[in-house]
Design an enzyme around this catalytic site. Structure first.
Site, PDB file in Angstrom:
ATOM      1  N   GLN A 199      41.839  12.945   4.359  1.00 15.24           N
ATOM      2  CA  GLN A 199      42.533  12.600   3.112  1.00 15.24           C
ATOM      3  C   GLN A 199      44.046  12.581   3.340  1.00 15.24           C
ATOM      4  O   GLN A 199      44.608  13.546   3.852  1.00 15.24           O
ATOM      5  CB  GLN A 199      42.153  13.628   2.024  1.00 15.24           C
ATOM      6  CG  GLN A 199      42.744  13.342   0.672  1.00 15.24           C
ATOM      7  CD  GLN A 199      42.208  12.055   0.038  1.00 15.24           C
ATOM      8  OE1 GLN A 199      41.017  11.786   0.057  1.00 15.24           O
ATOM      9  NE2 GLN A 199      43.112  11.240  -0.493  1.00 15.24           N
TER      10      GLN A 199
ATOM     11  N   ASP B  74      36.777   5.156   6.531  1.00 10.68           N
ATOM     12  CA  ASP B  74      37.955   4.682   5.800  1.00 10.68           C
ATOM     13  C   ASP B  74      38.544   3.429   6.458  1.00 10.68           C
ATOM     14  O   ASP B  74      39.431   2.797   5.896  1.00 10.68           O
ATOM     15  CB  ASP B  74      39.037   5.785   5.785  1.00 10.68           C
ATOM     16  CG  ASP B  74      39.240   6.368   4.396  1.00 10.68           C
ATOM     17  OD1 ASP B  74      38.773   5.740   3.423  1.00 10.68           O
ATOM     18  OD2 ASP B  74      39.863   7.439   4.290  1.00 10.68           O
TER      19      ASP B  74
ATOM     20  N   LYS C 243      35.176  12.027  -4.703  1.00  9.30           N
ATOM     21  CA  LYS C 243      34.363  11.596  -3.563  1.00  9.30           C
ATOM     22  C   LYS C 243      33.147  12.505  -3.421  1.00  9.30           C
ATOM     23  O   LYS C 243      32.037  12.058  -3.152  1.00  9.30           O
ATOM     24  CB  LYS C 243      35.209  11.596  -2.278  1.00  9.30           C
ATOM     25  CG  LYS C 243      36.226  10.460  -2.273  1.00  9.30           C
ATOM     26  CD  LYS C 243      37.276  10.581  -1.195  1.00  9.30           C
ATOM     27  CE  LYS C 243      38.371   9.535  -1.435  1.00  9.30           C
ATOM     28  NZ  LYS C 243      39.483   9.594  -0.506  1.00  9.30           N
TER      29      LYS C 243
END
Ligand code: NAD
Length: 280
Positions: free
Chosen positions: A95, A118, A51
């Protein structure tokens, strides 16, 4: 059989996003992603590195917050709240997985929906189910993008998803439904799985079991999307689909690696650029 080249498609998406980022910078907006990682999960470290590489490539600022394994919920929420208020941060990504003593749902709820790149905040999840403008979680978003780019009809298609996780299966169900597919979702308690999967025009495997989907589960000419990332003891990466067998029957198939994985990251970048474009 045609291979769906997620790697190449993701590269093109990143190239376009790089231009968008340039244009935003001309207006004085410098898109920024903040990534929070708790503990030292090895697979997560690889995802996070990819990322950060993608951010670098397209000119998005990137800041990483590495919290210790024994971080308290209070500390995690305080960091999220600080990033919520920070006007220079456009996207916040937590994450997963995070250590078991922490409540990931509360953490996702705390990320402000406007920075939830997300798409895991219940506001975005709810909006997706109502087919309203929102941040769509990156893996389903990438899958839809692949199907559309390869002109694979979604409307009216029988789509079968194996796996009902909150990050892949469920949001993908909504995405496909919003595009007028007839969607069936299967999981570990589904009976006669093979009978269901054999009806699929589009079959998506998001199970987390190496080479689970064999040729007997796939209809001739189906499109097969493999979300699985399974690391073998020898360090090889296998998908959830037995590629050699299934590719002989499928009309389109994604490889692992080089299929859904790079698309997930490209769509994360798209969401960060969208969040930055929405800045007041
Ligand atoms: P998960 O473990 O949360 O969910 C797995 C799902 O598979 C569950 O819903 C379960 O019911 C179902 N399942 C398990 N065994 C089954 C069986 N025998 N028959 C039918 N269904 C069964 O997993 P997840 O987070 O959705 O991830 C799935 C896979 O996708 C993993 O390999 C993960 O690493 C990978 N993944 C890849 C990306 C990417 O960007 N490529 C993103 C997210 C997840």
């Amino acid at each position: 059989m045609e291979l769906i080249d997620g790697k190449e498609l993701a590269k093109n998406i990143r190239a376009n996003l790089k231009e968008d980022v340039e244009a935003l910078k001309q207006k004085g907006i410098h898109p920024k992603l903040a990534v929070i990682m708790v503990g030292d999960d090895k697979a997560s470290a690889v995802y996070v590195r990819n990322k950060s590489k993608a951010c670098n490539e397209i000119g998005v600022e990137y800041e990483e917050f590495l919290l210790k394994e024994d971080t308290t919920m209070d500390e995690l929420l305080k960091l999220i709240e600080k990033l919520n208020k920070d006007a220079s941060v456009d996207g916040i990504l937590l994450q997963s997985p995070i250590p078991r003593h922490l409540d990931i749902n509360e953490a996702f709820r705390t990320i402000t929906p406007e920075k939830d790149v997300d798409g895991f905040n219940p506001v975005n999840v709810g909006k997706l189910s109502l087919n309203q403008e929102c941040f769509v979680s990156c893996t389903p978003y990438g899958i839809i993008k692949m199907l559309e780019t390869y002109n694979i009809p979604i409307e009216g298609a029988n789509a079968v998803i194996i796996g009902r996780s909150n990050i892949v299966g469920k949001p993908l169900l909504q995405c496909l439904l919003n595009k007028n597919a007839t969607v069936t979702i299967c999981h570990s308690k589904t009976k006669n799985l093979e009978e269901v999967t054999k009806r699929a025009d589009i079959l998506i495997a998001a199970i987390g079991k190496p080479e689970f989907v064999t040729e007997y589960m796939v209809k001739e000419g189906a499109t097969v999307i493999d979300v699985g990332i399974n690391r073998t003891e020898e360090g090889k990466i296998l998908g959830d689909v037995k590629f050699d067998e299934v590719s002989k029957k499928a009309s389109y198939i994604t490889p692992v690696p080089g299929g859904v994985g790079p698309m997930t990251i490209a769509m994360l970048m798209a969401n960060v650029v969208k969040a930055a474009s929405n800045r007041k």
